[in-house]
Motif scaffolding. Structure first.
Motif, PDB file in Angstrom:
ATOM      1  N   THR A  17      52.747  44.638  36.387  1.00 48.11           N
ATOM      2  CA  THR A  17      53.035  43.218  36.551  1.00 48.11           C
ATOM      3  C   THR A  17      51.744  42.419  36.692  1.00 48.11           C
ATOM      4  O   THR A  17      51.600  41.331  36.132  1.00 48.11           O
ATOM      5  CB  THR A  17      53.920  43.005  37.794  1.00 48.11           C
ATOM      6  OG1 THR A  17      55.042  43.869  37.689  1.00 48.11           O
ATOM      7  CG2 THR A  17      54.400  41.580  37.893  1.00 48.11           C
TER       8      THR A  17
ATOM      9  N   ARG B 277      41.278  38.431  39.828  1.00 46.11           N
ATOM     10  CA  ARG B 277      41.723  39.146  41.028  1.00 46.11           C
ATOM     11  C   ARG B 277      42.796  40.184  40.722  1.00 46.11           C
ATOM     12  O   ARG B 277      43.023  41.098  41.496  1.00 46.11           O
ATOM     13  CB  ARG B 277      42.281  38.144  42.047  1.00 46.11           C
ATOM     14  CG  ARG B 277      41.211  37.388  42.804  1.00 46.11           C
ATOM     15  CD  ARG B 277      41.817  36.652  43.993  1.00 46.11           C
ATOM     16  NE  ARG B 277      42.623  35.517  43.575  1.00 46.11           N
ATOM     17  CZ  ARG B 277      42.150  34.282  43.456  1.00 46.11           C
ATOM     18  NH1 ARG B 277      40.895  34.017  43.702  1.00 46.11           N
ATOM     19  NH2 ARG B 277      42.927  33.291  43.082  1.00 46.11           N
TER      20      ARG B 277
ATOM     21  N   LEU C 272      57.642  35.326  50.295  1.00 50.27           N
ATOM     22  CA  LEU C 272      58.048  35.010  48.923  1.00 50.27           C
ATOM     23  C   LEU C 272      59.368  35.678  48.571  1.00 50.27           C
ATOM     24  O   LEU C 272      60.155  35.162  47.787  1.00 50.27           O
ATOM     25  CB  LEU C 272      56.984  35.471  47.934  1.00 50.27           C
ATOM     26  CG  LEU C 272      55.865  34.501  47.611  1.00 50.27           C
ATOM     27  CD1 LEU C 272      54.957  35.096  46.558  1.00 50.27           C
ATOM     28  CD2 LEU C 272      56.422  33.180  47.125  1.00 50.27           C
TER      29      LEU C 272
ATOM     30  N   VAL D  47      56.517  41.077  41.538  1.00 52.09           N
ATOM     31  CA  VAL D  47      56.187  39.686  41.237  1.00 52.09           C
ATOM     32  C   VAL D  47      55.600  39.001  42.475  1.00 52.09           C
ATOM     33  O   VAL D  47      54.597  38.288  42.394  1.00 52.09           O
ATOM     34  CB  VAL D  47      57.440  38.925  40.737  1.00 52.09           C
ATOM     35  CG1 VAL D  47      57.155  37.436  40.612  1.00 52.09           C
ATOM     36  CG2 VAL D  47      57.886  39.478  39.393  1.00 52.09           C
ATOM     37  N   ALA D  48      56.191  39.271  43.636  1.00 46.87           N
ATOM     38  CA  ALA D  48      55.698  38.666  44.878  1.00 46.87           C
ATOM     39  C   ALA D  48      54.260  39.111  45.151  1.00 46.87           C
ATOM     40  O   ALA D  48      53.387  38.281  45.441  1.00 46.87           O
ATOM     41  CB  ALA D  48      56.604  39.054  46.044  1.00 46.87           C
ATOM     42  N   ILE D  49      54.001  40.412  45.018  1.00 49.41           N
ATOM     43  CA  ILE D  49      52.650  40.931  45.271  1.00 49.41           C
ATOM     44  C   ILE D  49      51.651  40.286  44.307  1.00 49.41           C
ATOM     45  O   ILE D  49      50.563  39.863  44.688  1.00 49.41           O
ATOM     46  CB  ILE D  49      52.632  42.477  45.134  1.00 49.41           C
ATOM     47  CG1 ILE D  49      53.484  43.107  46.240  1.00 49.41           C
ATOM     48  CG2 ILE D  49      51.210  43.006  45.209  1.00 49.41           C
ATOM     49  CD1 ILE D  49      53.681  44.603  46.093  1.00 49.41           C
ATOM     50  N   THR D  50      52.054  40.176  43.041  1.00 47.91           N
ATOM     51  CA  THR D  50      51.162  39.596  42.035  1.00 47.91           C
ATOM     52  C   THR D  50      50.858  38.130  42.333  1.00 47.91           C
ATOM     53  O   THR D  50      49.712  37.687  42.222  1.00 47.91           O
ATOM     54  CB  THR D  50      51.795  39.732  40.639  1.00 47.91           C
ATOM     55  OG1 THR D  50      52.063  41.104  40.402  1.00 47.91           O
ATOM     56  CG2 THR D  50      50.868  39.220  39.568  1.00 47.91           C
ATOM     57  N   LEU D  51      51.876  37.375  42.718  1.00 46.12           N
ATOM     58  CA  LEU D  51      51.661  35.955  43.019  1.00 46.12           C
ATOM     59  C   LEU D  51      50.666  35.777  44.161  1.00 46.12           C
ATOM     60  O   LEU D  51      49.807  34.896  44.128  1.00 46.12           O
ATOM     61  CB  LEU D  51      52.986  35.280  43.380  1.00 46.12           C
ATOM     62  CG  LEU D  51      53.815  34.793  42.197  1.00 46.12           C
ATOM     63  CD1 LEU D  51      55.148  34.251  42.682  1.00 46.12           C
ATOM     64  CD2 LEU D  51      53.076  33.706  41.424  1.00 46.12           C
ATOM     65  N   ILE D  52      50.781  36.630  45.183  1.00 47.12           N
ATOM     66  CA  ILE D  52      49.870  36.537  46.322  1.00 47.12           C
ATOM     67  C   ILE D  52      48.443  36.849  45.878  1.00 47.12           C
ATOM     68  O   ILE D  52      47.497  36.131  46.214  1.00 47.12           O
ATOM     69  CB  ILE D  52      50.297  37.537  47.433  1.00 47.12           C
ATOM     70  CG1 ILE D  52      51.671  37.165  47.978  1.00 47.12           C
ATOM     71  CG2 ILE D  52      49.274  37.565  48.559  1.00 47.12           C
ATOM     72  CD1 ILE D  52      51.794  35.758  48.477  1.00 47.12           C
ATOM     73  N   GLU D  53      48.299  37.907  45.065  1.00 51.29           N
ATOM     74  CA  GLU D  53      46.971  38.298  44.581  1.00 51.29           C
ATOM     75  C   GLU D  53      46.393  37.198  43.695  1.00 51.29           C
ATOM     76  O   GLU D  53      45.196  36.928  43.714  1.00 51.29           O
ATOM     77  CB  GLU D  53      47.106  39.609  43.801  1.00 51.29           C
ATOM     78  CG  GLU D  53      45.916  40.527  43.877  1.00 51.29           C
ATOM     79  CD  GLU D  53      45.717  41.089  45.268  1.00 51.29           C
ATOM     80  OE1 GLU D  53      44.609  40.941  45.787  1.00 51.29           O
ATOM     81  OE2 GLU D  53      46.662  41.669  45.838  1.00 51.29           O
ATOM     82  N   LEU D  54      47.251  36.567  42.936  1.00 55.57           N
ATOM     83  CA  LEU D  54      46.832  35.485  42.045  1.00 55.57           C
ATOM     84  C   LEU D  54      46.323  34.295  42.857  1.00 55.57           C
ATOM     85  O   LEU D  54      45.520  33.504  42.379  1.00 55.57           O
ATOM     86  CB  LEU D  54      48.036  35.070  41.183  1.00 55.57           C
ATOM     87  CG  LEU D  54      47.839  34.195  39.971  1.00 55.57           C
ATOM     88  CD1 LEU D  54      46.995  34.906  38.941  1.00 55.57           C
ATOM     89  CD2 LEU D  54      49.191  33.826  39.367  1.00 55.57           C
ATOM     90  N   GLY D  55      46.803  34.166  44.080  1.00 55.63           N
ATOM     91  CA  GLY D  55      46.399  33.045  44.930  1.00 55.63           C
ATOM     92  C   GLY D  55      47.430  31.943  44.953  1.00 55.63           C
ATOM     93  O   GLY D  55      47.095  30.771  45.096  1.00 55.63           O
ATOM     94  N   LEU D  56      48.689  32.323  44.762  1.00 57.51           N
ATOM     95  CA  LEU D  56      49.756  31.320  44.701  1.00 57.51           C
ATOM     96  C   LEU D  56      50.844  31.670  45.709  1.00 57.51           C
ATOM     97  O   LEU D  56      51.838  32.280  45.355  1.00 57.51           O
ATOM     98  CB  LEU D  56      50.325  31.317  43.279  1.00 57.51           C
ATOM     99  CG  LEU D  56      50.987  30.046  42.788  1.00 57.51           C
ATOM    100  CD1 LEU D  56      49.958  28.959  42.595  1.00 57.51           C
ATOM    101  CD2 LEU D  56      51.718  30.313  41.489  1.00 57.51           C
ATOM    102  N   PRO D  57      50.666  31.314  46.979  1.00 55.53           N
ATOM    103  CA  PRO D  57      51.665  31.720  47.973  1.00 55.53           C
ATOM    104  C   PRO D  57      52.944  30.870  47.948  1.00 55.53           C
ATOM    105  O   PRO D  57      53.887  31.173  48.640  1.00 55.53           O
ATOM    106  CB  PRO D  57      50.926  31.543  49.305  1.00 55.53           C
ATOM    107  CG  PRO D  57      49.856  30.546  49.031  1.00 55.53           C
ATOM    108  CD  PRO D  57      49.531  30.609  47.569  1.00 55.53           C
TER     109      PRO D  57
END
Lengths: 289, 130, 137
Positions: free
Chosen positions: C39, C112, A228, B86-96
């Motif tokens: 975040t 999550r 990302l 932001v990248a870490i959060t997106l991955i945790e959210l399930g949005l790669p």
């Protein structure tokens, strides 16, 4: 009418302190290396003063009473500082229990009639046992805080990110990868990627004892987060038995660039960056041929 | 109404998101970009999100949409400068965001767009002359 | 658990969501929450506020700074609306499930991102979602 101990004990502060200090100094477990006798005396005096103050004001043995707030506070402070200074539980407990002995000695000396003495001893016993419990509790809490701090320190220092070449980072992971650690690893790696403008990160898992589906998931997440950011991630250091477990567990790593060793990963990284490593002299030979 | 400016630079469109996105702003950007690509026949879109502190599922989806829509209009999209948190959060959210190309910064993103453009239009003669 | 600070923010428009984000981020900075955790919390809040606006037309958010021990402080957000409610919470918590036209990762994704997540809903009465994020964790 106040009980005998409430009348008697506060007036005997000097005597009690004297006996108590002597008991502590006599004890084999005395840690003169961790604490000077002066400091010990100061601590003892402070605690004794607050306890006697409380006994004078509140004749019950209920340490939840308002009068005992200060005692609990002082006691907790002492146990906490002892925990973080490396005292053993026995040494910390002896500090309180030797006070019990001192108090009882003074009571015995001043109350001749056994019938009168007995209830007072029971009372002092109960009070000091409660103080002992508080000491244990706060001592353990203090130790837990030490452990917590060390854990976070270990996670900090056990995830070094190394720049092995301009544009290439390597991150050797040693030990188990749980979710808290993964977050630290990810954060360190991504920050370093931004800082060094690296486009390739090598995650070396030679030091990871076992890869189960949870660890694999953490690895996959780290790779995805790196992508990302706009960088590529290679996982290296996969031992044969780990390759076996991965397949047996049905973990899909097909989207991830995996290499057996760090050297292989580095070679891949070089070729991705269109770099070549040659022995000196070979270059000219090749061009002439 | 607030709008995110889009800059035209030759064959490319440049977007620098300087404010925290909210839904209507992101939707506006999506339609503006698609219209601009069509109008200028742009070949590449570069979206710089280095100043964006939060990307949630909706904004993530808008970025994915933009990438897909521009693909249909024959333009490549590169998202650059995503913050680590932001990248870490997106991955945790399930949005790669697998369909979206990313780069570390504007410079690397521009190089990527040029590479893509060059590769798609490459003919044997061209590469010799250049 | 002790509540140190609490405040209620009304949500009616998207701009209110931006205000909420800034407010929560202020609180998070005050308790020195790390950037990544911050975040995550803000992103989860953003998901939940969107649901609130989309399905219930707004509502209110209770922001609380809470403390459990000397070392552990955190932020708890409670999203309360009087919307139509969620008929089947188990379905709504599944990845990829959506009654609207979204990706359907809002609720499970938000869960999550935080340490504690609670959802209560009564059809026709409204929904309340509580999330908690610790400073370290």
């Amino acid at each position: 009418m106040k009980s005998l101990s409430a009348q008697l004990l506060p007036s005997k502060q000097v005597e009690i302190l004297d006996i108590w200090i002597k008991l502590q100094l006599k004890n084999e477990g005395l840690r003169s290396d961790l604490m000077s006798n002066d400091a010990l005396k100061r601590e003892s005096e402070e605690l004794l003063k607050t306890i006697l103050e409380a006994i004078r004001n509140d004749d019950t043995t209920d340490i939840k009473g308002e009068a005992y707030d200060k005692v609990v506070e002082v006691l907790a402070g002492i146990s906490l500082s002892r925990a973080s200074n490396g005292f053993s539980p026995r040494e910390t407990a002896y500090f309180v229990f030797s006070l019990k002995e001192a108090l009882i000695t003074v009571l015995e000396k001043n109350i001749a009639e056994p019938k009168e003495l007995y209830p007072e001893i029971v009372k002092v016993n109960k009070l000091l046992d409660d103080f002992g419990l508080i000491t244990f509790e706060t001592f353990i809490k203090g130790r837990e805080e030490v452990i917590l701090r060390q854990t976070s320190e270990i996670t900090e220092i056990s995830t070094p990110v190394i720049q092995v070449w301009s544009g290439i980072l390597a991150l050797p992971i040693i030990g188990t990868l749980d979710s808290a650690r993964t977050q630290v690893v990810m954060e360190n790696l991504l920050l370093k990627i931004v800082e060094t403008e690296s486009t390739i990160a090598i995650l070396d898992i030679s030091g990871v004892p076992a890869v189960d589906s949870l660890v694999a998931q953490h690895l996959i997440k780290t790779v995805a987060a790196t992508r990302l950011m706009g960088a590529e991630c290679i996982i290296s250091g996969i031992r044969p038995e780990i390759a076996q477990t991965i397949v047996h567990l049905g973990i899909d790593l097909s989207n991830i660039n995996t290499k057996a060793s760090l050297a292989h990963a580095l070679r891949t990284a070089f070729s991705l960056l269109k770099l070549e490593v040659r022995k000196v002299g070979e270059y000219s030979k090749n061009t002439h041929a | 109404m607030e709008k995110i400016p889009i800059l035209k630079m030759g064959d490319f469109l440049l977007v620098t998101v300087q404010v925290d996105l909210y839904d209507r702003l992101a939707l506006g950007l999506e339609s503006d970009l698609v219209n601009m690509i069509r109008k200028y026949s742009s070949r590449g879109v570069l979206i710089d999100i280095s100043a964006v502190n939060i990307v949630d599922s909706f904004m993530g989806r808008i970025l994915g949409n933009i990438a897909q829509m521009s693909k249909i209009l024959d333009a490549h999209t590169v998202v650059v400068g995503m913050q680590p948190a932001v990248a870490i959060t997106l991955i945790e959210l399930g949005l790669p965001m697998t369909g979206v190309h990313t780069a570390l910064n504007v410079e690397k993103g521009m190089a990527m767009l040029r590479d893509k453009l060059f590769l798609t239009e490459e003919t044997p003669n061209d590469s010799d002359n250049n | 658990m002790i509540t140190i600070n609490s405040e209620t923010i009304n949500i009616k428009t998207e701009q209110d969501a931006v205000f909420l984000r800034n407010r929560v981020s202020e609180y998070a900075n005050k308790i020195k929450m790390g950037l990544v955790n911050q975040t995550k919390l803000l992103t989860a809040a953003s998901e939940l506020v969107r649901n609130m606006l989309r399905y219930a037309g707004g509502g209110k958010v209770l922001c609380e700074v809470i403390s459990q021990s000397v070392l552990q402080t955190g932020i708890r957000l409670t999203f309360i609306d009087n919307g139509p409610g969620i008929p089947n919470i188990a379905d709504a918590m599944k990845d990829g499930f959506s009654t609207g036209k979204s990706l359907g990762i809002g609720l499970p994704g938000a869960k999550r991102l935080v340490n504690e997540f609670q959802i209560k809903s009564q059809e026709g009465e409204g929904t309340s979602v509580t999330i908690l994020k610790w400073k370290n964790g």
